[in-house]
Design a protein around this motif. Structure first.
Motif, PDB file in Angstrom:
ATOM      1  N   THR A   1       9.500 -10.142   4.369  1.00 55.01           N
ATOM      2  CA  THR A   1       8.421 -11.122   4.555  1.00 55.01           C
ATOM      3  C   THR A   1       8.597 -12.315   3.622  1.00 55.01           C
ATOM      4  O   THR A   1       8.423 -13.473   4.031  1.00 55.01           O
ATOM      5  CB  THR A   1       7.050 -10.461   4.307  1.00 55.01           C
ATOM      6  N   ILE A   2       8.946 -12.034   2.383  1.00 51.23           N
ATOM      7  CA  ILE A   2       9.148 -13.119   1.420  1.00 51.23           C
ATOM      8  C   ILE A   2      10.295 -14.019   1.858  1.00 51.23           C
ATOM      9  O   ILE A   2      10.184 -15.255   1.830  1.00 51.23           O
ATOM     10  CB  ILE A   2       9.408 -12.551   0.010  1.00 51.23           C
ATOM     11  N   GLU A   3      11.394 -13.407   2.292  1.00 50.72           N
ATOM     12  CA  GLU A   3      12.546 -14.204   2.725  1.00 50.72           C
ATOM     13  C   GLU A   3      12.226 -15.002   3.982  1.00 50.72           C
ATOM     14  O   GLU A   3      12.703 -16.130   4.153  1.00 50.72           O
ATOM     15  CB  GLU A   3      13.750 -13.291   2.967  1.00 50.72           C
TER      16      GLU A   3
ATOM     17  N   ALA B   1      -7.750 -11.566  -1.529  1.00 47.44           N
ATOM     18  CA  ALA B   1      -7.269 -10.660  -0.486  1.00 47.44           C
ATOM     19  C   ALA B   1      -7.276  -9.213  -0.967  1.00 47.44           C
ATOM     20  O   ALA B   1      -7.259  -8.281  -0.159  1.00 47.44           O
ATOM     21  CB  ALA B   1      -5.860 -11.053  -0.058  1.00 47.44           C
ATOM     22  N   LEU B   2      -7.287  -9.028  -2.299  1.00 49.12           N
ATOM     23  CA  LEU B   2      -7.314  -7.686  -2.900  1.00 49.12           C
ATOM     24  C   LEU B   2      -6.183  -6.816  -2.350  1.00 49.12           C
ATOM     25  O   LEU B   2      -6.386  -5.663  -1.961  1.00 49.12           O
ATOM     26  CB  LEU B   2      -8.671  -7.012  -2.653  1.00 49.12           C
ATOM     27  N   SER B   3      -4.993  -7.390  -2.316  1.00 51.68           N
ATOM     28  CA  SER B   3      -3.837  -6.678  -1.778  1.00 51.68           C
ATOM     29  C   SER B   3      -2.806  -6.434  -2.874  1.00 51.68           C
ATOM     30  O   SER B   3      -2.780  -7.125  -3.895  1.00 51.68           O
ATOM     31  CB  SER B   3      -3.200  -7.485  -0.641  1.00 51.68           C
ATOM     32  N   MET B   4      -1.945  -5.468  -2.632  1.00 52.67           N
ATOM     33  CA  MET B   4      -0.875  -5.160  -3.576  1.00 52.67           C
ATOM     34  C   MET B   4       0.364  -6.020  -3.322  1.00 52.67           C
ATOM     35  O   MET B   4       1.252  -6.093  -4.164  1.00 52.67           O
ATOM     36  CB  MET B   4      -0.524  -3.672  -3.490  1.00 52.67           C
ATOM     37  N   PHE B   5       0.415  -6.637  -2.152  1.00 49.50           N
ATOM     38  CA  PHE B   5       1.521  -7.524  -1.798  1.00 49.50           C
ATOM     39  C   PHE B   5       1.007  -8.953  -1.813  1.00 49.50           C
ATOM     40  O   PHE B   5       0.016  -9.270  -1.150  1.00 49.50           O
ATOM     41  CB  PHE B   5       2.066  -7.147  -0.419  1.00 49.50           C
ATOM     42  N   LEU B   6       1.662  -9.829  -2.559  1.00 54.05           N
ATOM     43  CA  LEU B   6       1.109 -11.160  -2.802  1.00 54.05           C
ATOM     44  C   LEU B   6       0.944 -12.004  -1.546  1.00 54.05           C
ATOM     45  O   LEU B   6       0.124 -12.928  -1.515  1.00 54.05           O
ATOM     46  CB  LEU B   6       1.975 -11.918  -3.813  1.00 54.05           C
ATOM     47  N   LEU B   7       1.692 -11.710  -0.466  1.00 56.09           N
ATOM     48  CA  LEU B   7       1.609 -12.518   0.747  1.00 56.09           C
ATOM     49  C   LEU B   7       0.858 -11.813   1.871  1.00 56.09           C
ATOM     50  O   LEU B   7       0.944 -12.217   3.026  1.00 56.09           O
ATOM     51  CB  LEU B   7       3.014 -12.899   1.228  1.00 56.09           C
TER      52      LEU B   7
ATOM     53  N   LEU C   1       0.819  -1.214   0.000  1.00 59.98           N
ATOM     54  CA  LEU C   1       0.000   0.000   0.000  1.00 59.98           C
ATOM     55  C   LEU C   1       0.851   1.261   0.000  1.00 59.98           C
ATOM     56  O   LEU C   1       0.511   2.266  -0.634  1.00 59.98           O
ATOM     57  CB  LEU C   1      -0.935   0.000   1.220  1.00 59.98           C
ATOM     58  N   HIS C   2       1.962   1.207   0.724  1.00 59.74           N
ATOM     59  CA  HIS C   2       2.844   2.372   0.808  1.00 59.74           C
ATOM     60  C   HIS C   2       4.221   2.056   0.216  1.00 59.74           C
ATOM     61  O   HIS C   2       5.209   2.707   0.557  1.00 59.74           O
ATOM     62  CB  HIS C   2       2.976   2.823   2.267  1.00 59.74           C
ATOM     63  N   PHE C   3       4.234   1.045  -0.645  1.00 63.62           N
ATOM     64  CA  PHE C   3       5.448   0.670  -1.379  1.00 63.62           C
ATOM     65  C   PHE C   3       6.633   0.437  -0.435  1.00 63.62           C
ATOM     66  O   PHE C   3       7.752   0.900  -0.687  1.00 63.62           O
ATOM     67  CB  PHE C   3       5.798   1.747  -2.417  1.00 63.62           C
ATOM     68  N   GLU C   4       6.373  -0.301   0.638  1.00 62.84           N
ATOM     69  CA  GLU C   4       7.435  -0.615   1.593  1.00 62.84           C
ATOM     70  C   GLU C   4       8.182  -1.855   1.090  1.00 62.84           C
ATOM     71  O   GLU C   4       7.973  -2.976   1.558  1.00 62.84           O
ATOM     72  CB  GLU C   4       6.841  -0.834   2.982  1.00 62.84           C
ATOM     73  N   MET C   5       9.062  -1.626   0.133  1.00 60.38           N
ATOM     74  CA  MET C   5       9.732  -2.710  -0.572  1.00 60.38           C
ATOM     75  C   MET C   5      10.588  -3.567   0.364  1.00 60.38           C
ATOM     76  O   MET C   5      10.644  -4.791   0.221  1.00 60.38           O
ATOM     77  CB  MET C   5      10.601  -2.144  -1.695  1.00 60.38           C
ATOM     78  N   GLU C   6      11.240  -2.928   1.315  1.00 65.83           N
ATOM     79  CA  GLU C   6      12.099  -3.680   2.225  1.00 65.83           C
ATOM     80  C   GLU C   6      11.275  -4.635   3.085  1.00 65.83           C
ATOM     81  O   GLU C   6      11.674  -5.786   3.322  1.00 65.83           O
ATOM     82  CB  GLU C   6      12.887  -2.714   3.112  1.00 65.83           C
TER      83      GLU C   6
END
Length: 332
Positions: free
Chosen positions: A59-61, A106-112, A49-54
């Motif tokens: 989370t993915i790792e 989930a209608l989210s911008m982040f897949l997880l 939502l706020h492009f928190e890439m880190e």
């Protein structure tokens, strides 16, 4: 006369229970994921939502080892189920492989994010290429062929349906049909066992030898179409897992074929006669049935596989045939 009334009463009760069970399961299919998402989103926020890439990378790792372990376990269970002749294990494992499709809602911008955390199971595939999920896109043919008719009917009622409206209507209809068939199959089977039938060949089993598997396939297909037409937030799009639906469906078919071989061993000619007059999954015109089973005859020289190795060969052949039209999609 008394026996006829008893059968009529039994059938009435079955139909009423079927309606209640189907409504409850359809509601659960649509609402339980939303409820779970409202809980899980607090643990796995939508960092997109706020492009928190880190935060997304962290989370993915964090989840990647669990996703890989789960993926390997599921694949191992699918294979082990067939090797050991416990194909229901394979079916449930393939369902586990497919269920992360609920993450599309989930209608989210982040897949997880939220219930999308289930898609950690797909990370081994996504790490190679997200387009691999599209290798089963040929399965959309049924929906594409049906959509114009559904749109036409909706327009007759005065509506102006969008792509989403048509897809949602189709998916709910198919899921509803699948749940009805599944429940009727289950109740018929239990009723037959209680009444002492050796082979269940009445009610819905007079139309399909494997109504539970058919019901599951239809329900999961409707879910796939619903995932396809559900809009995604900007940057949150992921292709629906047509490949995983295809794997799940082929696994269910393989389980049904294995069960048939066991039934033939148990009941011999009696079951062969039943198999000769009732369709495998659903009634089809003879010409279409022969067309669909042509690869089996070409590969084995007979109508049906009879051993585990033959079932594996047939499923592999059909899988390759069905994914081949989509291979160009992952090469572009």
């Amino acid at each position: 006369m008394r026996d006829r009334w008893r059968r009529t009463l039994d059938l009435t009760v079955v139909l009423m229970l079927s309606a209640l069970f189907t409504a409850a399961l359809l509601y659960a299919t649509l609402e339980v994921p939303r409820f779970l998402n409202s809980i899980l989103i607090k643990v796995y926020p939508d960092w997109g939502l706020h492009f928190e890439m880190e935060k997304m990378r962290e989370t993915i790792e964090l989840l990647r080892p669990f996703g890989y372990a789960a993926f390997i376990s599921v694949i191992a269970l699918i294979i082990a189920g067939f090797v050991l002749g416990r194909t229901k294990i394979s079916t449930f494992a393939s369902l586990g492989l497919y269920l992360p499709v609920f993450g599309h809602f989930a209608l989210s911008m982040f897949l997880l994010a939220g219930i999308g955390v289930l898609r950690a199971l797909w990370l081994p595939i996504l790490d190679i290429s997200p387009n691999l999920l599209r290798l089963g896109d040929i399965v959309y043919t049924l929906y594409i062929a049906s959509a114009p008719l559904i749109e036409f009917i909706m327009r007759l009622s005065g509506a102006t349906p969008s792509f989403i409206d048509v897809g949602t209507t189709f998916s709910i209809m198919v899921m509803l049909m699948g749940l009805v068939i599944f429940f009727l199959g289950t109740v018929t089977w239990f009723y037959g066992k209680v009444r002492g039938y050796r082979i269940i060949d009445f009610w819905i089993y007079s139309l399909s030898r494997h109504p539970q598997y058919l019901g599951f396939i239809l329900w999961s297909y409707g879910l796939l179409i619903l995932a396809m037409v559900t809009p995604s937030p900007r940057g949150g799009y992921m292709a629906p897992p047509s490949l995983l639906w295809l794997i799940s469906t082929l696994t269910a078919v393989g389980s049904a074929l294995h069960e048939e071989n066991q039934l033939i061993k148990s009941y011999g000619e009696e079951y062969l006669k039943y198999r000769g007059r009732v369709s495998f999954m659903m009634p089809l015109p003879e010409g279409l049935k022969r067309l669909l089973t042509a690869p089996v005859r070409l590969l084995l020289g007979k109508e049906m596989p009879e051993r585990g190795r033959e079932i594996a060969l047939v499923l592999t052949l059909y899988g390759l045939i069905l994914i081949s039209p989509s291979i160009p999609l992952i090469l572009t």
